[in-house]
Write a protein that holds these residues in place. Structure first.
Motif, PDB file in Angstrom:
ATOM      1  N   SER A  52     -22.715 -19.885  18.780  1.00 19.83           N
ATOM      2  CA  SER A  52     -22.418 -20.162  20.197  1.00 19.83           C
ATOM      3  C   SER A  52     -23.713 -20.379  20.970  1.00 19.83           C
ATOM      4  O   SER A  52     -23.806 -21.308  21.784  1.00 19.83           O
ATOM      5  CB  SER A  52     -21.653 -18.993  20.830  1.00 19.83           C
ATOM      6  N   ASP A 172     -16.500 -24.714  20.958  1.00 22.21           N
ATOM      7  CA  ASP A 172     -16.867 -23.385  20.459  1.00 22.21           C
ATOM      8  C   ASP A 172     -15.608 -22.629  20.040  1.00 22.21           C
ATOM      9  O   ASP A 172     -14.927 -22.038  20.865  1.00 22.21           O
ATOM     10  CB  ASP A 172     -17.642 -22.597  21.524  1.00 22.21           C
ATOM     11  N   GLU A 173     -15.295 -22.668  18.771  1.00 29.40           N
ATOM     12  CA  GLU A 173     -14.106 -22.028  18.200  1.00 29.40           C
ATOM     13  C   GLU A 173     -12.853 -22.320  19.030  1.00 29.40           C
ATOM     14  O   GLU A 173     -12.172 -21.401  19.488  1.00 29.40           O
ATOM     15  CB  GLU A 173     -14.335 -20.520  18.055  1.00 29.40           C
TER      16      GLU A 173
HETATM   17 MG    MG Z   1     -19.515 -17.572  18.929  1.00 27.72          MG
END
Ligand code: MG
Ligand code: ADP
Length: 251
Positions: A52, A172-173
């Motif tokens: 991240s 991000d995910e």
């Molecule tokens: Mg992360």
């Protein structure tokens, strides 16, 4: 460390010798990464490995103490006014959708284009409806985020980012907070974007997506890029012990 296998002559993103600390803790170490226009990158690695943080550096949500980052010719480490310029080029989608709860879906999509692109309301709404149609939820435009499913909210978040006409999309995910039955609709939306040639960096553990969509898979551990390569090579013949361990756990 694996050398950067994609150092195109004129990359759209270039990170050189990037190091970042949170206080005493070094979160990124010697990151060298070049991304060419239209390239689709999947970043994976254990929790806490800096994934991240790395992508947040690309739209200047995080600053670095050492090294250089250039995004579409904009030097980020130069600071100051470049932040606005780069935010206009880079769209981001988070795990937790981050929609404004008090605004309708349409208003979520028109806010930034009206404020920072100077679009009229009519123009912004036209653009918003175009992208809401593209993510296949135009009929939800006048609802509020809480009235939508998680998968629908994430598709709105993608549409909202696209309304700013970004040249790069960071994910991000994006499917990690979704119920399993909603993962596919979000991945399908991302596949559509990839097919249209969007430059994408996706932090995800959806290895099916990585295999079928990524040009390059990057594996991070302890703040470093440990290994990277085309999916067939990355999954078929992982070279680093840490990569093998990780793949052994998630596949
Ligand atoms: Mg992360
Ligand atoms: P990942 O996305 O791979 O899980 P992160 O980039 O979120 O990893 O975090 C990497 C490391 O940095 C973790 O150990 C995390 O606890 C730490 N970290 C992240 N953000 C901060 C922060 N704002 N302050 C201090 N430490 C942080």
């Amino acid at each position: 460390m694996t050398p950067d296998s994609n150092s195109a002559a004129d990359p759209i993103i270039r990170m050189q010798g990037v190091n970042k600390w949170y206080g005493e803790f070094q979160v990124l170490t010697d990151i060298d990464l070049s991304v060419r226009t239209g390239e689709r990158i999947v970043i994976c690695g254990p929790s806490g490995s800096g994934k991240s943080t790395l992508i947040r550096c690309i739209n200047r949500l995080e600053t670095v103490q050492k090294g250089q980052i250039t995004v579409d010719g904009i030097e980020l480490t130069a600071g100051g006014k470049n932040v606005d310029a780069v935010r206009a080029e880079v769209g981001m989608v988070f795990q937790q959708f981050n929609l404004f709860p008090h605004l309708t879906i349409l208003q979520n999509c028109t806010l930034a284009p009206m404020r920072s692109r100077g679009m009229s309301r009519a123009e912004a709404e036209e653009v918003a409806m175009k992208y809401l149609t593209r993510v296949r939820i135009p009929e939800q435009a006048h609802k509020y985020p809480s009235q939508l499913s998680g998968g629908q909210q994430q598709r709105v978040a993608i549409a909202r980012a696209l309304c700013m006409a970004p040249r790069i999309m960071l994910f991000d995910e994006p499917t990690s907070a979704l119920d399993p039955e909603m993962v596919k609709e979000v991945l399908d939306t991302m596949i559509g974007l990839a097919e249209d040639g969007m430059t994408m960096l996706c932090v995800t553990h959806e290895m099916g997506f990585a295999r079928s969509v990524a040009d390059r898979v990057i594996f991070m551990a302890e703040g470093r890029i440990v290994e990277q390569g085309p999916p067939a090579e990355f999954f078929g013949n992982p070279k680093h012990e840490k990569t093998r361990q990780f793949l052994g756990q998630i596949l």
